[in-house]
Design an enzyme around this catalytic site. Structure first.
Site, mmCIF file in Angstrom:
data_model
loop_
_atom_site.group_PDB
_atom_site.id
_atom_site.type_symbol
_atom_site.label_atom_id
_atom_site.label_comp_id
_atom_site.label_asym_id
_atom_site.label_seq_id
_atom_site.Cartn_x
_atom_site.Cartn_y
_atom_site.Cartn_z
ATOM 1 N N GLY A 1 2.108 92.659 111.299
ATOM 2 C CA GLY A 1 1.282 91.800 110.465
ATOM 3 C C GLY A 1 -0.047 91.625 111.152
ATOM 4 N N HIS A 2 -1.074 92.221 110.587
ATOM 5 C CA HIS A 2 -2.396 92.123 111.198
ATOM 6 C C HIS A 2 -3.284 91.257 110.315
ATOM 7 C CE1 HIS A 2 -1.848 96.207 113.443
ATOM 8 N NE2 HIS A 2 -0.975 95.292 113.784
ATOM 9 N N ASP B 1 1.995 89.961 117.950
ATOM 10 C CA ASP B 1 1.166 88.826 117.508
ATOM 11 C C ASP B 1 0.137 88.382 118.545
ATOM 12 O OD1 ASP B 1 2.844 88.756 115.212
ATOM 13 O OD2 ASP B 1 4.299 87.578 116.339
ATOM 14 N N GLN C 1 3.327 95.647 117.083
ATOM 15 C CA GLN C 1 4.299 94.892 117.894
ATOM 16 C C GLN C 1 3.760 94.745 119.326
ATOM 17 O OE1 GLN C 1 5.965 97.633 115.836
ATOM 18 N NE2 GLN C 1 5.672 96.031 114.341
ATOM 19 N N LYS D 1 -4.055 91.604 117.956
ATOM 20 C CA LYS D 1 -4.573 92.991 117.988
ATOM 21 C C LYS D 1 -5.467 93.264 116.788
ATOM 22 C CE LYS D 1 -0.349 94.613 118.135
ATOM 23 N NZ LYS D 1 0.431 93.401 118.382
HETATM 24 P P1 IMP Z 1 12.222 94.741 113.322
HETATM 25 O O1 IMP Z 1 11.057 95.431 113.928
HETATM 26 O O2 IMP Z 1 11.968 94.258 111.918
HETATM 27 O O3 IMP Z 1 13.483 95.537 113.405
HETATM 28 O O4 IMP Z 1 12.496 93.397 114.173
HETATM 29 C C1 IMP Z 1 12.940 93.430 115.527
HETATM 30 C C2 IMP Z 1 12.309 92.315 116.341
HETATM 31 O O5 IMP Z 1 10.914 92.555 116.498
HETATM 32 C C3 IMP Z 1 12.414 90.930 115.695
HETATM 33 O O6 IMP Z 1 12.532 89.952 116.732
HETATM 34 C C4 IMP Z 1 11.074 90.750 115.004
HETATM 35 O O7 IMP Z 1 10.736 89.402 114.841
HETATM 36 C C5 IMP Z 1 10.172 91.442 116.006
HETATM 37 N N1 IMP Z 1 8.956 91.993 115.415
HETATM 38 C C6 IMP Z 1 8.825 93.116 114.689
HETATM 39 N N2 IMP Z 1 7.549 93.324 114.351
HETATM 40 C C7 IMP Z 1 6.835 92.319 114.888
HETATM 41 C C8 IMP Z 1 5.443 92.003 114.916
HETATM 42 O O8 IMP Z 1 4.573 92.711 114.390
HETATM 43 N N3 IMP Z 1 5.103 90.862 115.589
HETATM 44 C C9 IMP Z 1 6.019 90.085 116.216
HETATM 45 N N4 IMP Z 1 7.326 90.350 116.231
HETATM 46 C C10 IMP Z 1 7.738 91.463 115.572
#
Ligand code: IMP
Length: 430
Positions: free
Chosen positions: A36-37, A9, A217, A12
């Protein structure tokens, strides 16, 4: 290449969008629809989970083999972009692993089973899909396009069913069964976009095309280097661009790391500079810090230079984009974390253990804030940056030995300052 230097977040999406005019192809290399972009063009707000951001700028967009693909999300994003009038030129790797409805149900069951040790995943099936990839029981685009009767699909279906029933004592949910029915139909619609992306990208490089690699991420969520186990299930660092696309590291160019002017985190895990006070609430409100995918409020805190230095090192990020600097306007003094104290010992880097890291007490340095933003409407916006903001940026540079190349002070393209003479061969058209 653009990568996140924090817990995701970082903005990007906006930076990739701003830079995209300089490139022919935009490719993603890891993660999936957990990302989430958000991209804002004029009055229109676009939110993507899977589609590379360049899709909005008429660029060729590539989803590399390192990405885990949810075909329902992909199709839905394709359809919504088409109905908004965009012509999408997409190629999805035939070697990319695909998320199935089983993976989504398993993600939810695993999270529930963890009780108060939850990671706080996005519940999009990311972890179980990567786990099956490494266990060699996953399904790839190439398997799914042959037919759903292929041996790999059977292994996956049997293993997933027994995991749901025997391990979690649950039945396969109706929604899982329903989406399984629709799965092969969806795959048929995606089939025309599937191909050998490594071959495509390497040929494009040979033909002199410019490629922007778009990370998802952030470094502190990286499966190896992040705050394990409170991480995502892929490598988010720049090196993953190579394995996740099949483009050799020797062909990759410079790395632009993105950092917010403060920190946020969504989901559980250590966060030394987290502010659970009025300042934290102010950052959350001003920065609109709510997750793009899940809508969850993001935890907020002061900029952590120790974590930033660590992330810059892991990515080899020679250049930085500092985003959301506007959110700090009016806060005085500002604080930046320059060390941790863990049980009486001072540390200048991130410890491996999350148990230890969660005990870290930040050591702060105070800096003067600013009350006004530079005037982006001026042709020479950089020279109108307040001295105190310059000092803040210089502090980041001296800690990381990287150069601030882009400053972002709002979600719109126009709210962007390209620092003169830093990024070679890059211009931004706001
Ligand atoms: P997962 O990727 O859904 O397995 O989540 C694992 C961890 O990464 C959790 O804390 C999510 O909130 C975090 N996470 C996954 N994708 C994002 C992202 O695009 N932005 C921020 N946090 C993320």
């Amino acid at each position: 290449m653009v990568v996140g230097l924090q817990w995701g977040d970082e903005g990007k999406g906006k930076i990739v969008d701003v830079l995209s005019e300089n490139f022919d192809i935009i490719t993603r290399f890891q993660g999936g629809s957990n990302a989430g972009h958000t991209v804002i063009i004029g009055d229109a707000v676009f939110k993507f989970r899977l589609m590379p951001t360049g899709a909005l700028r008429g660029k060729k967009v590539v989803i590399g083999n390192g990405v885990v693909v949810d075909p329902f999300v992909l199709l839905q994003e394709l359809e919504s972009l088409r109905s908004a009038g965009f012509n999408i030129d997409l190629l999805v790797s035939d070697r990319a692993h695909f998320i199935t409805p089983y993976h989504i149900q398993i993600d939810q069951l695993q999270e529930n089973a963890k009780g108060n040790q939850k990671i706080g995943t996005t519940k999009r099936g990311i972890g179980p899909t990567y786990a099956d990839k490494i266990s060699r029981i996953g399904v790839r685009a190439s398997d799914l396009l042959t037919s759903l009767d292929n041996p790999q699909w059977k292994i996956l279906a049997e293993t997933s069913t027994s995991r749901i029933q025997e391990l979690h004592h649950e039945k396969i949910e109706d929604s899982t069964l329903k989406s399984l029915d629709a799965y092969s139909e969806t795959m048929k619609q995606i089939a025309p976009f599937v191909g050998d992306t490594s071959e495509y990208l390497n040929s494009a490089i040979d033909a002199g095309k410019r490629i922007l690699f778009e990370g998802a991420q952030g470094t502190l969520l990286d499966i190896d280097h992040g705050s394990y186990p409170f991480v995502t299930s892929s490598n988010c660092v720049s090196a993953a661009a190579s394995t996740g696309t099949g483009v050799a590291p020797t062909k990759l160019d410079s790395v632009l790391g993105i950092t917010k002017a403060y920190m946020t985190r969504v989901g559980a895990g250590p966060f030394p500079t987290e502010l659970q006070d009025a300042t934290g609430e102010a950052l959350q409100a001003r920065g609109g810090e709510f997750g793009t995918v899940t809508g969850r409020p993001r935890r907020c805190g002061w900029l952590d230079l120790v974590a930033l230095k660590y992330a810059v090192r892991l990515n080899g990020a020679k250049y930085l984009a500092v985003t959301k600097i506007d959110v700090l306007t009016g806060l005085n003094p500002l604080k930046v974390c320059v060390g941790y104290e863990i049980e009486g010992t001072e540390l200048k880097t991130i410890p491996a253990s999350s148990v230890e890291y969660s005990k870290a007490i930040p050591i702060y340095e105070e800096l003067s804030g600013w009350s006004e933003l530079p005037k982006v409407s001026d042709s020479d916006a950089y020279s109108s940056i307040p001295t105190t903001m310059l000092d803040f940026l210089k502090k980041i540079e001296s800690w990381t030995s990287s150069k601030v190349a882009i400053i972002s002070q709002g979600p719109d393209r126009a709210d962007t300052i390209l620092v003169p003479d830093v990024l070679p061969d890059i211009s931004i058209d706001v």
